[in-house]
Design a protein around this motif. Structure first.
Motif, PDB file in Angstrom:
ATOM      1  N   TYR A  98       0.842  -1.201   0.000  1.00 30.72           N
ATOM      2  CA  TYR A  98       0.000   0.000   0.000  1.00 30.72           C
ATOM      3  C   TYR A  98       0.879   1.253   0.000  1.00 30.72           C
ATOM      4  O   TYR A  98       0.666   2.188  -0.781  1.00 30.72           O
ATOM      5  CB  TYR A  98      -0.900   0.000   1.237  1.00 30.72           C
ATOM      6  CG  TYR A  98      -2.228   0.716   1.053  1.00 30.72           C
ATOM      7  CD1 TYR A  98      -2.486   1.470  -0.085  1.00 30.72           C
ATOM      8  CD2 TYR A  98      -3.239   0.606   2.003  1.00 30.72           C
ATOM      9  CE1 TYR A  98      -3.716   2.100  -0.255  1.00 30.72           C
ATOM     10  CE2 TYR A  98      -4.462   1.234   1.844  1.00 30.72           C
ATOM     11  CZ  TYR A  98      -4.691   1.983   0.718  1.00 30.72           C
ATOM     12  OH  TYR A  98      -5.896   2.597   0.562  1.00 30.72           O
ATOM     13  N   PHE A 126       2.589   1.735  -3.396  1.00 32.68           N
ATOM     14  CA  PHE A 126       1.701   2.161  -4.479  1.00 32.68           C
ATOM     15  C   PHE A 126       1.215   3.592  -4.264  1.00 32.68           C
ATOM     16  O   PHE A 126       1.192   4.390  -5.194  1.00 32.68           O
ATOM     17  CB  PHE A 126       0.502   1.220  -4.571  1.00 32.68           C
ATOM     18  CG  PHE A 126      -0.504   1.618  -5.622  1.00 32.68           C
ATOM     19  CD1 PHE A 126      -0.151   1.658  -6.956  1.00 32.68           C
ATOM     20  CD2 PHE A 126      -1.808   1.952  -5.265  1.00 32.68           C
ATOM     21  CE1 PHE A 126      -1.077   2.030  -7.931  1.00 32.68           C
ATOM     22  CE2 PHE A 126      -2.736   2.326  -6.233  1.00 32.68           C
ATOM     23  CZ  PHE A 126      -2.368   2.366  -7.566  1.00 32.68           C
ATOM     24  N   ASP A 127       0.809   3.897  -3.042  1.00 28.88           N
ATOM     25  CA  ASP A 127       0.234   5.212  -2.788  1.00 28.88           C
ATOM     26  C   ASP A 127       0.389   5.589  -1.310  1.00 28.88           C
ATOM     27  O   ASP A 127      -0.470   5.273  -0.493  1.00 28.88           O
ATOM     28  CB  ASP A 127      -1.255   5.179  -3.178  1.00 28.88           C
ATOM     29  CG  ASP A 127      -1.864   6.572  -3.151  1.00 28.88           C
ATOM     30  OD1 ASP A 127      -1.329   7.464  -2.466  1.00 28.88           O
ATOM     31  OD2 ASP A 127      -2.887   6.770  -3.818  1.00 28.88           O
ATOM     32  N   GLU A 151       0.073   8.302   0.264  1.00 31.56           N
ATOM     33  CA  GLU A 151      -0.949   9.202   0.788  1.00 31.56           C
ATOM     34  C   GLU A 151      -2.201   8.429   1.201  1.00 31.56           C
ATOM     35  O   GLU A 151      -2.745   8.616   2.286  1.00 31.56           O
ATOM     36  CB  GLU A 151      -1.298  10.239  -0.288  1.00 31.56           C
ATOM     37  CG  GLU A 151      -1.808  11.526   0.278  1.00 31.56           C
ATOM     38  CD  GLU A 151      -1.956  12.586  -0.790  1.00 31.56           C
ATOM     39  OE1 GLU A 151      -2.709  12.352  -1.757  1.00 31.56           O
ATOM     40  OE2 GLU A 151      -1.325  13.649  -0.664  1.00 31.56           O
ATOM     41  N   MET A 152      -2.644   7.554   0.311  1.00 38.64           N
ATOM     42  CA  MET A 152      -3.813   6.731   0.604  1.00 38.64           C
ATOM     43  C   MET A 152      -3.543   5.846   1.822  1.00 38.64           C
ATOM     44  O   MET A 152      -4.411   5.641   2.664  1.00 38.64           O
ATOM     45  CB  MET A 152      -4.059   5.824  -0.599  1.00 38.64           C
ATOM     46  CG  MET A 152      -5.391   5.810  -1.285  1.00 38.64           C
ATOM     47  SD  MET A 152      -6.746   6.674  -0.634  1.00 38.64           S
ATOM     48  CE  MET A 152      -7.510   5.378   0.322  1.00 38.64           C
ATOM     49  N   GLU A 182      -1.682   6.505   4.272  1.00 41.80           N
ATOM     50  CA  GLU A 182      -1.770   7.331   5.478  1.00 41.80           C
ATOM     51  C   GLU A 182      -3.227   7.561   5.886  1.00 41.80           C
ATOM     52  O   GLU A 182      -3.570   7.491   7.065  1.00 41.80           O
ATOM     53  CB  GLU A 182      -1.072   8.679   5.234  1.00 41.80           C
ATOM     54  CG  GLU A 182      -0.919   9.490   6.496  1.00 41.80           C
ATOM     55  CD  GLU A 182      -0.163  10.787   6.259  1.00 41.80           C
ATOM     56  OE1 GLU A 182       0.392  10.971   5.166  1.00 41.80           O
ATOM     57  OE2 GLU A 182      -0.166  11.618   7.181  1.00 41.80           O
ATOM     58  N   VAL A 183      -4.072   7.817   4.884  1.00 37.77           N
ATOM     59  CA  VAL A 183      -5.495   8.006   5.190  1.00 37.77           C
ATOM     60  C   VAL A 183      -6.070   6.740   5.828  1.00 37.77           C
ATOM     61  O   VAL A 183      -6.913   6.806   6.714  1.00 37.77           O
ATOM     62  CB  VAL A 183      -6.292   8.383   3.913  1.00 37.77           C
ATOM     63  CG1 VAL A 183      -7.784   8.474   4.220  1.00 37.77           C
ATOM     64  CG2 VAL A 183      -5.798   9.705   3.349  1.00 37.77           C
ATOM     65  N   ALA A 184      -5.577   5.581   5.392  1.00 38.33           N
ATOM     66  CA  ALA A 184      -6.073   4.319   5.943  1.00 38.33           C
ATOM     67  C   ALA A 184      -5.552   4.066   7.355  1.00 38.33           C
ATOM     68  O   ALA A 184      -5.879   3.055   7.961  1.00 38.33           O
ATOM     69  CB  ALA A 184      -5.678   3.163   5.031  1.00 38.33           C
ATOM     70  N   GLY A 185      -4.733   5.009   7.859  1.00 43.63           N
ATOM     71  CA  GLY A 185      -4.256   4.884   9.233  1.00 43.63           C
ATOM     72  C   GLY A 185      -2.915   4.169   9.351  1.00 43.63           C
ATOM     73  O   GLY A 185      -2.473   3.857  10.442  1.00 43.63           O
TER      74      GLY A 185
END
Lengths: 281, 255
Positions: free
Chosen positions: A158, A161-162, A164-165, A167-170
């Protein structure tokens, strides 16, 4: 058949082969993340910068690769920190710290009575003279890193690949970043034993970059990278034995040969941007 | 988890700086849960920053922000698993990953450490792909899809988190007209499922053919917030986009 078994009657060749295989597996696996996160330059920087760690280890009379590992992990953290806190681009942070560290290494070496053969070993590798303690360090580091990657595969995927995403997912983005840097640092020091600090980047990038030409999924990419790494290590070692070529160089050249074949034969686009591109993290 | 809170997002005197530069100024908003909200404003108005601050990617410098009634601490965000859909241009299109794997990434957060996806996760991934009509392409590498299809996959990934709140940053930008329309149709469908949807766009045309419950006119601060019929009047649009409605810039030369 004899061509294959003959060299293996020597203990040093057995150790060299085991060491080279472990290193190939390790560098190819970590190398996958290195090319996906465009961190090739950091691999090279850490490899060159590790010279100071090896020199310090030598001066203190420590095991060189333990000293080198500790020093290089510190260097990797420092690069990450400088990039993050001083808002220096990652390229610049690497450029500053690796050259400073290498200068420190050269300075230390110049003050001590380093034998030229020793220095050659660090720079160009000395897989044929791996001791059994060194081999244990190589195997230990390889297993530890593979276990870490296995346990946190989905998190590293994760992050790669991304970020930022992720980080949003915790997920702890910074933690994953530093963990990856630390693993690259250990890999670089361990691998420098076989191919030398100058050629470590070859093992870190070329097998994964060759595999990248053939695969559309990360698992296949890793599998092929390891396969190519293993072929490079084994074939390279035998070429080194029979043609009396420096082993690090023959391993690196074999992997370059695989890369060349891959870009000629592979059905995929050649994304040289990813392989040679600078980090964007 | 409490999604019964009447407001999905609440800003109170919220400021956000990047270095010395002020990006968002004195934001006050209450976004009711279940509403479909459009953020409009010119480039550089802070739309992405507003979305990212809700997603927890950009910290505020002053004021307060609450998501479903609570300050967005890391624990709270972990529990919420917000469905964030970043701008398509930020996606790594060369990454060797299939459509299915991308959507499965959405399950990473909910799964937590040391757990591998189970039956429920695979089911959710398929369901999310079905919703965005991309199930038939699930084995394709992400890089081989068109922009519109990639956007759908990113939306599916956000859906796979099961978040009650979806944040979309310029979901239609860079797409052709039919793809843009289909993305907005998809947003309608998701809104019908009871999700709160916050979409940033710099494209004024989007709000003409798509129904939003509320429009936020943003230009560093909230110029107006309300139902479209109240907000979309020429005076507000002019103030937000700093143009007059005939399309000439207020640069004083008026030529």
């Amino acid at each position: 058949m004899e061509l294959i078994t003959e060299p293996l009657q020597y203990t040093f060749m057995q150790r060299a082969l085991i060491g080279a295989i472990a290193v190939a597996i390790l560098t190819s696996t970590i190398g996958t993340f290195v090319i996906l996160r465009r961190l090739a330059f950091i691999g090279e920087g850490l490899a060159h910068g590790s010279l100071a760690g090896l020199a310090i280890g030598h001066l203190l009379g420590w095991n060189l690769y333990i000293a080198g590992n500790i020093y290089t992990i510190g260097l990797a953290m420092l690069i990450g920190y400088l990039h993050e806190k001083a808002k220096v681009s990652l390229d610049t942070a690497i450029g500053i710290l690796f050259s400073t560290s290498m200068a420190l290494g050269v300075a230390l070496i110049s003050t001590s009575r380093f034998y030229a053969t020793n220095l050659n070993g660090y720079l160009f590798g000395s897989v044929l003279s791996i001791g059994s303690f060194d081999l244990m360090i190589i195997l230990g580091a390889t297993i530890t890193i593979l276990v870490i990657l296995g346990l946190f595969y989905k998190e590293f995927l994760y992050y790669a690949f991304d970020p930022e995403m992720a980080e949003v997912a915790g997920l702890p983005r910074t933690g994953l970043h530093y963990a990856l840097l630390a693993m690259i640092a250990v890999t670089v020091v361990v691998a420098s034993q076989t191919v030398g600090i100058i050629l470590v980047t070859a093992l870190l990038t070329i097998p994964a970059a060759s595999a990248y030409q053939w695969s559309h999924s990360l698992k296949k990419l890793m599998f092929l990278a390891v396969l190519f790494g293993l072929i490079s290590a084994i074939v390279g070692l035998y070429i080194s034995y029979y043609f009396n070529i420096a082993s690090g160089a023959s391993i690196a050249l074999t992997s370059a040969g695989i890369f060349l074949i891959s870009i000629i034969l592979s059905p995929q686009r050649v994304s040289l941007r990813r392989i040679f591109g600078r980090s964007s993290s | 988890m409490n999604h019964n809170h009447p407001y999905a997002v609440e800003f109170e005197s919220f400021f956000c700086n990047y270095g010395q530069r002020e990006i968002l100024r004195d934001i006050n908003l209450q976004i009711p849960h279940g509403s479909c909200v459009g953020i409009i404003g010119p480039n550089g108005a802070g739309k992405s920053t507003l979305i990212k601050s809700i997603a927890g990617l950009v910290p505020g410098s002053k004021g307060s922000l609450k998501i479903f009634g609570k300050a967005p601490t890391r624990e709270w965000r972990k529990a919420l698993q917000l469905g964030y859909v970043p701008q398509l241009k930020s996606m790594d299109k060369d990454f060797p990953i299939s459509v299915y794997e991308v959507v499965m990434l959405g399950r990473t957060g909910p799964l937590g450490w040391f757990k591998t996806p189970g039956k429920k996760d695979h089911h959710l991934v398929e369901q999310s792909l079905e919703k965005v009509q991309m199930l038939h392409l699930k084995d394709r590498p992400i890089g081989q899809l068109s922009g519109g299809q990639q956007q759908r996959v990113l939306i599916a990934r956000a859906l796979a988190t099961k978040s009650p709140l979806l944040l979309l940053d310029e979901p239609a930008t860079g797409l052709d007209i039919p793809s843009q329309e289909s993305i907005y149709r998809l947003i309608d469908v998701l809104h019908g499922d009871g999700k709160t949807i916050i979409t940033a766009t710099h494209d004024l045309a989007a709000i003409e053919y798509h129904h939003f419950d509320f429009i936020i006119c943003l230009n560093q601060t909230v110029i107006a917030f309300g139902p479209p019929e109240e907000v979309l009047i020429s005076q507000v649009i002019e103030e937000t986009f700093m143009v007059n409605i005939e399309g000439r810039f207020f640069n004083g030369t008026n030529n």
